[in-house]
Design a protein around this motif. Sequence first.
Motif, PDB file in Angstrom:
ATOM      1  N   GLU A 175       3.735  35.399 -25.135  1.00 45.11           N
ATOM      2  CA  GLU A 175       3.011  34.136 -24.986  1.00 45.11           C
ATOM      3  C   GLU A 175       3.569  33.324 -23.814  1.00 45.11           C
ATOM      4  O   GLU A 175       2.818  32.674 -23.091  1.00 45.11           O
ATOM      5  CB  GLU A 175       3.091  33.320 -26.284  1.00 45.11           C
ATOM      6  CG  GLU A 175       2.252  33.880 -27.409  1.00 45.11           C
ATOM      7  CD  GLU A 175       0.766  33.929 -27.075  1.00 45.11           C
ATOM      8  OE1 GLU A 175       0.245  32.976 -26.464  1.00 45.11           O
ATOM      9  OE2 GLU A 175       0.133  34.934 -27.431  1.00 45.11           O
ATOM     10  N   GLU A 176       4.875  33.390 -23.626  1.00 45.28           N
ATOM     11  CA  GLU A 176       5.496  32.663 -22.521  1.00 45.28           C
ATOM     12  C   GLU A 176       5.027  33.221 -21.176  1.00 45.28           C
ATOM     13  O   GLU A 176       4.729  32.469 -20.247  1.00 45.28           O
ATOM     14  CB  GLU A 176       7.020  32.762 -22.630  1.00 45.28           C
ATOM     15  CG  GLU A 176       7.763  32.008 -21.558  1.00 45.28           C
ATOM     16  CD  GLU A 176       9.260  32.123 -21.740  1.00 45.28           C
ATOM     17  OE1 GLU A 176       9.934  32.416 -20.737  1.00 45.28           O
ATOM     18  OE2 GLU A 176       9.751  31.914 -22.867  1.00 45.28           O
ATOM     19  N   GLN A 177       4.960  34.550 -21.066  1.00 43.52           N
ATOM     20  CA  GLN A 177       4.484  35.172 -19.834  1.00 43.52           C
ATOM     21  C   GLN A 177       3.019  34.838 -19.580  1.00 43.52           C
ATOM     22  O   GLN A 177       2.618  34.618 -18.433  1.00 43.52           O
ATOM     23  CB  GLN A 177       4.666  36.686 -19.905  1.00 43.52           C
ATOM     24  CG  GLN A 177       6.105  37.123 -19.846  1.00 43.52           C
ATOM     25  CD  GLN A 177       6.258  38.612 -20.117  1.00 43.52           C
ATOM     26  OE1 GLN A 177       5.436  39.220 -20.802  1.00 43.52           O
ATOM     27  NE2 GLN A 177       7.324  39.201 -19.595  1.00 43.52           N
ATOM     28  N   LYS A 178       2.220  34.760 -20.648  1.00 48.04           N
ATOM     29  CA  LYS A 178       0.813  34.408 -20.495  1.00 48.04           C
ATOM     30  C   LYS A 178       0.667  32.987 -19.963  1.00 48.04           C
ATOM     31  O   LYS A 178      -0.153  32.733 -19.080  1.00 48.04           O
ATOM     32  CB  LYS A 178       0.089  34.553 -21.837  1.00 48.04           C
ATOM     33  CG  LYS A 178      -0.075  35.987 -22.281  1.00 48.04           C
ATOM     34  CD  LYS A 178      -0.762  36.053 -23.624  1.00 48.04           C
ATOM     35  CE  LYS A 178      -0.870  37.491 -24.096  1.00 48.04           C
ATOM     36  NZ  LYS A 178      -1.548  37.601 -25.396  1.00 48.04           N
ATOM     37  N   GLU A 179       1.476  32.069 -20.499  1.00 51.52           N
ATOM     38  CA  GLU A 179       1.416  30.679 -20.040  1.00 51.52           C
ATOM     39  C   GLU A 179       1.847  30.562 -18.585  1.00 51.52           C
ATOM     40  O   GLU A 179       1.239  29.834 -17.806  1.00 51.52           O
ATOM     41  CB  GLU A 179       2.291  29.785 -20.928  1.00 51.52           C
ATOM     42  CG  GLU A 179       1.753  29.579 -22.318  1.00 51.52           C
ATOM     43  CD  GLU A 179       0.409  28.881 -22.338  1.00 51.52           C
ATOM     44  OE1 GLU A 179       0.165  27.993 -21.490  1.00 51.52           O
ATOM     45  OE2 GLU A 179      -0.397  29.233 -23.215  1.00 51.52           O
ATOM     46  N   GLU A 180       2.904  31.275 -18.204  1.00 50.40           N
ATOM     47  CA  GLU A 180       3.369  31.255 -16.816  1.00 50.40           C
ATOM     48  C   GLU A 180       2.307  31.823 -15.881  1.00 50.40           C
ATOM     49  O   GLU A 180       2.086  31.294 -14.790  1.00 50.40           O
ATOM     50  CB  GLU A 180       4.679  32.042 -16.670  1.00 50.40           C
ATOM     51  CG  GLU A 180       5.881  31.332 -17.224  1.00 50.40           C
ATOM     52  CD  GLU A 180       6.176  30.041 -16.479  1.00 50.40           C
ATOM     53  OE1 GLU A 180       6.120  30.026 -15.233  1.00 50.40           O
ATOM     54  OE2 GLU A 180       6.456  29.049 -17.160  1.00 50.40           O
ATOM     55  N   THR A 181       1.660  32.893 -16.301  1.00 54.01           N
ATOM     56  CA  THR A 181       0.608  33.486 -15.485  1.00 54.01           C
ATOM     57  C   THR A 181      -0.553  32.520 -15.316  1.00 54.01           C
ATOM     58  O   THR A 181      -1.082  32.361 -14.212  1.00 54.01           O
ATOM     59  CB  THR A 181       0.121  34.800 -16.125  1.00 54.01           C
ATOM     60  OG1 THR A 181       1.209  35.720 -16.192  1.00 54.01           O
ATOM     61  CG2 THR A 181      -0.993  35.428 -15.320  1.00 54.01           C
ATOM     62  N   LEU A 182      -0.932  31.852 -16.385  1.00 51.53           N
ATOM     63  CA  LEU A 182      -2.032  30.895 -16.313  1.00 51.53           C
ATOM     64  C   LEU A 182      -1.674  29.717 -15.404  1.00 51.53           C
ATOM     65  O   LEU A 182      -2.520  29.251 -14.623  1.00 51.53           O
ATOM     66  CB  LEU A 182      -2.403  30.422 -17.708  1.00 51.53           C
ATOM     67  CG  LEU A 182      -3.794  29.826 -17.861  1.00 51.53           C
ATOM     68  CD1 LEU A 182      -4.858  30.823 -17.465  1.00 51.53           C
ATOM     69  CD2 LEU A 182      -4.025  29.366 -19.277  1.00 51.53           C
ATOM     70  N   LYS A 183      -0.427  29.239 -15.471  1.00 51.30           N
ATOM     71  CA  LYS A 183       0.006  28.156 -14.586  1.00 51.30           C
ATOM     72  C   LYS A 183      -0.016  28.601 -13.127  1.00 51.30           C
ATOM     73  O   LYS A 183      -0.419  27.849 -12.243  1.00 51.30           O
ATOM     74  CB  LYS A 183       1.408  27.692 -14.966  1.00 51.30           C
ATOM     75  CG  LYS A 183       1.475  26.859 -16.213  1.00 51.30           C
ATOM     76  CD  LYS A 183       2.917  26.454 -16.502  1.00 51.30           C
ATOM     77  CE  LYS A 183       3.017  25.780 -17.859  1.00 51.30           C
ATOM     78  NZ  LYS A 183       4.425  25.485 -18.201  1.00 51.30           N
ATOM     79  N   ALA A 184       0.445  29.823 -12.869  1.00 49.92           N
ATOM     80  CA  ALA A 184       0.464  30.338 -11.499  1.00 49.92           C
ATOM     81  C   ALA A 184      -0.955  30.469 -10.956  1.00 49.92           C
ATOM     82  O   ALA A 184      -1.209  30.156  -9.788  1.00 49.92           O
ATOM     83  CB  ALA A 184       1.181  31.680 -11.449  1.00 49.92           C
ATOM     84  N   LEU A 185      -1.876  30.923 -11.795  1.00 52.51           N
ATOM     85  CA  LEU A 185      -3.268  31.023 -11.352  1.00 52.51           C
ATOM     86  C   LEU A 185      -3.873  29.644 -11.110  1.00 52.51           C
ATOM     87  O   LEU A 185      -4.690  29.473 -10.205  1.00 52.51           O
ATOM     88  CB  LEU A 185      -4.096  31.803 -12.376  1.00 52.51           C
ATOM     89  CG  LEU A 185      -3.860  33.297 -12.411  1.00 52.51           C
ATOM     90  CD1 LEU A 185      -4.625  33.923 -13.561  1.00 52.51           C
ATOM     91  CD2 LEU A 185      -4.255  33.938 -11.104  1.00 52.51           C
ATOM     92  N   GLY A 186      -3.469  28.674 -11.925  1.00 51.24           N
ATOM     93  CA  GLY A 186      -3.942  27.313 -11.715  1.00 51.24           C
ATOM     94  C   GLY A 186      -3.472  26.759 -10.378  1.00 51.24           C
ATOM     95  O   GLY A 186      -4.213  26.059  -9.690  1.00 51.24           O
TER      96      GLY A 186
END
Length: 118
Positions: free
Chosen positions: A57-68
């Motif tokens: 879940e942490e990696q998913k959140e980081e990926t979503l922030k990076a895409l943002g």
Amino acid sequence: MAKFRVGRVGEQIKKEISNVIQTELKDPRIGFITVTGVDLTNDLSLARVYLSILGSEEQKEETLKALGRANGFLRSELGRRVKLRHTPAIEFRFDSSIAYGSHIEDLLQQINQQSQES
């Protein structure tokens, strides 16, 4: 007639965004991503991009922030690759259907094993 165009443009956007994420973005926070779908509004002003991301879940959140943070770059690349009068705004969302399908498959296997044991 307009719905066919929205569908075709959505598929083209899906293909191009997937290509840009995999080849152009060099952010180490972005993990393994699969673009599973794109929903466009009828006026082509907003594209909701659904992503399936492997990892915790942490990696998913980081990926979503990076895409943002890369949203502006992705939108400009999309504007160069897809010839539209106005490039739609991009909104990223998680697609949990793959995880849900995997969960259902696990439950069915457990039921199948229990029925064979009895």
